[in-house]
Design an enzyme around this catalytic site. Structure first.
Site, PDB file in Angstrom:
ATOM      1  N   GLN A  21       1.380 -74.765 -29.197  1.00 45.77           N
ATOM      2  CA  GLN A  21       2.218 -73.808 -28.487  1.00 45.77           C
ATOM      3  C   GLN A  21       3.054 -72.922 -29.413  1.00 45.77           C
ATOM      4  OE1 GLN A  21       3.546 -77.057 -25.545  1.00 45.77           O
ATOM      5  NE2 GLN A  21       3.598 -75.212 -24.309  1.00 45.77           N
ATOM      6  N   ARG A  78      11.796 -82.831 -31.818  1.00 40.15           N
ATOM      7  CA  ARG A  78      10.534 -83.438 -31.407  1.00 40.15           C
ATOM      8  C   ARG A  78       9.429 -82.396 -31.542  1.00 40.15           C
ATOM      9  NH1 ARG A  78       7.880 -83.859 -25.908  1.00 40.15           N
ATOM     10  NH2 ARG A  78       6.185 -85.315 -26.313  1.00 40.15           N
ATOM     11  N   HIS A 122      -0.498 -84.002 -28.551  1.00 42.29           N
ATOM     12  CA  HIS A 122       0.022 -83.134 -27.480  1.00 42.29           C
ATOM     13  C   HIS A 122      -1.090 -82.135 -27.136  1.00 42.29           C
ATOM     14  CE1 HIS A 122       3.967 -81.466 -25.610  1.00 42.29           C
ATOM     15  NE2 HIS A 122       2.963 -80.825 -25.043  1.00 42.29           N
ATOM     16  N   ASN A 166       1.377 -87.396 -25.449  1.00 46.61           N
ATOM     17  CA  ASN A 166       2.238 -86.638 -24.551  1.00 46.61           C
ATOM     18  C   ASN A 166       1.541 -86.468 -23.208  1.00 46.61           C
ATOM     19  OD1 ASN A 166       4.621 -84.766 -24.036  1.00 46.61           O
ATOM     20  ND2 ASN A 166       2.892 -83.456 -23.494  1.00 46.61           N
ATOM     21  N   GLU A 167       2.113 -87.041 -22.165  1.00 49.43           N
ATOM     22  CA  GLU A 167       1.689 -86.799 -20.785  1.00 49.43           C
ATOM     23  C   GLU A 167       0.195 -87.002 -20.532  1.00 49.43           C
ATOM     24  OE1 GLU A 167       2.951 -82.832 -19.763  1.00 49.43           O
ATOM     25  OE2 GLU A 167       5.053 -83.389 -19.735  1.00 49.43           O
ATOM     26  N   ASN A 292       9.384 -86.956 -19.591  1.00 54.32           N
ATOM     27  CA  ASN A 292       9.416 -85.507 -19.410  1.00 54.32           C
ATOM     28  C   ASN A 292       9.665 -85.248 -17.931  1.00 54.32           C
ATOM     29  OD1 ASN A 292       8.689 -85.466 -22.076  1.00 54.32           O
ATOM     30  ND2 ASN A 292       6.656 -84.584 -21.755  1.00 54.32           N
ATOM     31  N   TYR A 294      10.721 -82.377 -14.996  1.00 60.48           N
ATOM     32  CA  TYR A 294      10.899 -80.971 -14.634  1.00 60.48           C
ATOM     33  C   TYR A 294      11.286 -80.769 -13.175  1.00 60.48           C
ATOM     34  CZ  TYR A 294       8.967 -79.713 -19.146  1.00 60.48           C
ATOM     35  OH  TYR A 294       8.776 -79.570 -20.495  1.00 60.48           O
ATOM     36  N   GLU A 352      11.465 -84.250 -22.715  1.00 60.88           N
ATOM     37  CA  GLU A 352      11.378 -82.848 -22.303  1.00 60.88           C
ATOM     38  C   GLU A 352      12.129 -82.673 -20.993  1.00 60.88           C
ATOM     39  OE1 GLU A 352       7.399 -81.186 -21.927  1.00 60.88           O
ATOM     40  OE2 GLU A 352       6.778 -82.139 -23.801  1.00 60.88           O
ATOM     41  N   TRP A 400      13.323 -78.787 -23.434  1.00 63.42           N
ATOM     42  CA  TRP A 400      12.078 -78.037 -23.575  1.00 63.42           C
ATOM     43  C   TRP A 400      12.385 -76.625 -23.156  1.00 63.42           C
ATOM     44  CZ3 TRP A 400       7.473 -79.062 -25.762  1.00 63.42           C
ATOM     45  CH2 TRP A 400       6.524 -78.029 -25.658  1.00 63.42           C
ATOM     46  N   GLU A 407       2.676 -71.011 -23.108  1.00 65.91           N
ATOM     47  CA  GLU A 407       2.708 -71.974 -22.008  1.00 65.91           C
ATOM     48  C   GLU A 407       1.260 -72.262 -21.557  1.00 65.91           C
ATOM     49  OE1 GLU A 407       4.683 -74.150 -20.918  1.00 65.91           O
ATOM     50  OE2 GLU A 407       3.708 -74.639 -19.037  1.00 65.91           O
ATOM     51  N   TRP A 408       0.477 -72.806 -22.495  1.00 67.97           N
ATOM     52  CA  TRP A 408      -0.902 -73.206 -22.240  1.00 67.97           C
ATOM     53  C   TRP A 408      -1.699 -72.092 -21.559  1.00 67.97           C
ATOM     54  CZ3 TRP A 408      -1.681 -76.794 -25.553  1.00 67.97           C
ATOM     55  CH2 TRP A 408      -0.647 -77.651 -25.891  1.00 67.97           C
TER      56      TRP A 408
HETATM   57  C1  PNW Z   1       4.787 -80.157 -20.113  1.00 71.09           C
HETATM   58  N1  PNW Z   1       3.002 -80.823 -13.963  1.00 71.09           N
HETATM   59  O1  PNW Z   1       3.662 -79.906 -19.315  1.00 71.09           O
HETATM   60  C2  PNW Z   1       4.240 -80.132 -21.521  1.00 71.09           C
HETATM   61  O2  PNW Z   1       4.505 -81.302 -22.239  1.00 71.09           O
HETATM   62  C3  PNW Z   1       4.626 -78.915 -22.296  1.00 71.09           C
HETATM   63  O3  PNW Z   1       3.725 -78.712 -23.352  1.00 71.09           O
HETATM   64  C4  PNW Z   1       4.736 -77.726 -21.364  1.00 71.09           C
HETATM   65  O4  PNW Z   1       4.911 -76.529 -22.043  1.00 71.09           O
HETATM   66  C5  PNW Z   1       5.894 -78.010 -20.442  1.00 71.09           C
HETATM   67  O5  PNW Z   1       5.747 -79.235 -19.770  1.00 71.09           O
HETATM   68  C6  PNW Z   1       6.141 -76.916 -19.408  1.00 71.09           C
HETATM   69  O6  PNW Z   1       5.040 -76.800 -18.551  1.00 71.09           O
HETATM   70  C7  PNW Z   1       3.594 -80.153 -17.969  1.00 71.09           C
HETATM   71  O7  PNW Z   1       2.160 -80.136 -13.353  1.00 71.09           O
HETATM   72  C8  PNW Z   1       2.615 -79.473 -17.289  1.00 71.09           C
HETATM   73  O8  PNW Z   1       3.655 -81.680 -13.365  1.00 71.09           O
HETATM   74  C9  PNW Z   1       2.413 -79.697 -15.960  1.00 71.09           C
HETATM   75  C10 PNW Z   1       3.203 -80.618 -15.308  1.00 71.09           C
HETATM   76  C11 PNW Z   1       4.185 -81.319 -15.981  1.00 71.09           C
HETATM   77  C12 PNW Z   1       4.378 -81.066 -17.320  1.00 71.09           C
END
Ligand code: PNW
Length: 450
Positions: A21, A78, A122, A166-167, A292, A294, A352, A400, A407-408
């Protein structure tokens, strides 16, 4: 309302990024291509045709970025290691120049008083391993442990916090089930296999760490708490499936050596039987969990949903971020309490937490005001305090992200950074959220009560 407790005096404050990223120069100095290099260069996969070819140019500007971290007062950073920089073919030959980049980064961090926290994977799998089936090939557990051992031998004298994956949920759900992320498969039958070999690889890398390393290693998972849309038996059952699929599928084997019973119900004949020795391998004692966080999900039963876990209900009285995620700080408190209840007293780091919002242009005085991100940060840190008040052992927080970045598959269109990056000039400008975060760190959270 009870006042929120202060953060513990040794609470660790940091920010997070990942290799593909931010680094750019993905093929420099003998690195091999990763699946993200290929995915980003496949037409129509990335919003705006964006790629990680330059990204934040961190590979070349890492010293400036470490100086920026120091100026912000970060105590820990990190980052993730690109496997194919170190092992261009994913296994076998080590590329000393790639290894050296991470060694120089770690020295730079330590020289500035910043604690490195390294994630081994990651998402940027070496393309050469994808050609051998990637996470679908059972041998990957050995490939991953061999790569991890190269890193432990090189860096464990200086890096004291490691994470394996990671995830894993996003790797499987995005990469093998829905195909929005590399390697872009859309295969119901592959998904449980990829998940299982991810977890076996985690187990093998932890085993290898006990042989080579002296400090701490953990697993980073993304958890989205699931709340039922109603108390109907259908919604309650869908909520349980959603929680099993996203939140327990990885923690349950890592900590308790089994999968949630709902997995069979969700995947039907695509859900394999695995030998007991695999569960024994996956359940390795670890030193911490990385969370992580969100957003949350409100779930209603939906027979059309695929896989069979219900569908999310949009909330009418809520703020949504630019990635379509509801802002729901209470979910962070609930998740931390839930983790303690189900997975015991392992120390937890928030590895995150952050938000993508539109940022206004820089004002004449050089300020970039990001009030929604500021609000998100404050509320989520108070949610962490609420969990600490309920006895959860939370040891640190990583925002984060340090920088706006790729962002992917959404490319540069979504900005999560506390520091703004102009992707034409690559200039970095701390946003108001970064300035607030500095003051939060300097006061160990005290300014949250001001
Ligand atoms: C995380 N969801 O991704 C990643 O660890 C990061 O690399 C990314 O940039 C960041 O969150 C923001 O998107 C996620 O769908 C992607 O629940 C998708 C999900 C959760 C985390």
């Amino acid at each position: 309302m009870k006042p929120l407790p202060p953060f513990p005096s040794d609470f660790l404050w940091g920010a997070a990024t990942s290799a593909y990223q931010i680094e750019g120069s993905p093929l420099a100095d003998g690195a091999g291509p990763s699946i993200w290099q290929r995915f980003a260069h496949t037409p129509k996969m990335m919003v705006g045709g964006d790629t990680g070819d330059v990204a934040c140019d961190h590979y070349r500007r890492y010293k400036d970025d470490v100086a920026l971290m120091r100026a912000l007062g970060l105590q820990s950073y990190r980052f993730s290691i690109s496997w194919s920089r170190v092992l261009p073919e994913g296994r076998g030959r080590v590329n000393e120049k790639g290894l050296d980049f991470y060694s120089r980064l770690v020295d730079e961090l330590l020289g500035n008083g910043i604690e490195p926290n390294a994630t081994l994977f990651h998402w940027d799998l070496p393309a050469a391993l994808d050609d051998r089936g990637g996470w679908l090939n059972p041998d990957i557990a050995d490939w991953f442990a061999d790569y991890a051992s190269v890193m432990y031998r090189k860096l464990d004298g200086r890096v004291k916090m490691w994470a394996t994956l990671n995830e894993p949920w996003v790797v499987t759900d995005g990469g093998y089930l829905h195909g929005a992320l590399a390697p872009g498969h859309r295969n119901f039958y592959e998904a449980p296999i990829a998940s299982h070999h991810l977890m076996r690889s985690h187990g093998r890398a932890v085993q290898a760490y006990r042989a080579e390393g002296k400090h701490r290693i953990g697993l980073v998972v993304n958890i989205e708490p699931k709340y039922p849309a109603s108390q109907s038996p259908e919604d309650l059952a869908a909520t349980k499936r959603a929680e099993a699929y996203m939140n327990r599928q990885y923690l349950e084997p890592a900590i308790h050596g089994r999968y949630p019973p709902e997995m069979q119900e969700i995947f039907g004949d695509a859900w394999p039987d695995w030998p007991q020795e695999d569960y024994d391998l996956i359940r390795q004692p670890i030193d911490f969990l990385g969370l992580n966080y969100y957003t949350r999900n409100v779930v209603k039963h939906d027979p059309q949903a695929w896989p069979l876990w219900g569908s999310p209900v949009k909330q009418t009285q809520a703020t949504y971020t630019e990635t379509g995620w509801e802002v729901f700080p209470q979910g962070l408190t609930d998740t931390l309490v839930w983790m303690k209840q189900h997975y015991g007293d392992l120390p937890i780091y928030i590895t995150e937490n952050g938000s993508a919002f539109y940022d206004p242009p820089k004002a004449h005085d050089g300020v970039i005001d990001d009030p929604l991100r500021v609000d998100y940060l404050k509320k989520h840190l108070n949610a962490v305090r609420a969990a600490i008040g309920q006895g959860v052992d939370v040891r640190g927080y990583y925002g984060w992200s340090l920088l706006d970045n790729l962002e992917w598959s959404l490319g540069f269109s979504k900005r999560f950074g506390m520091v703004h990056v102009n992707f034409e000039t690559l200039e970095r400008t701390p946003k108001a959220s970064a300035k607030l975060y500095s003051r939060i760190i300097a006061s160990n959270g005290g300014v949250l009560d001001a």
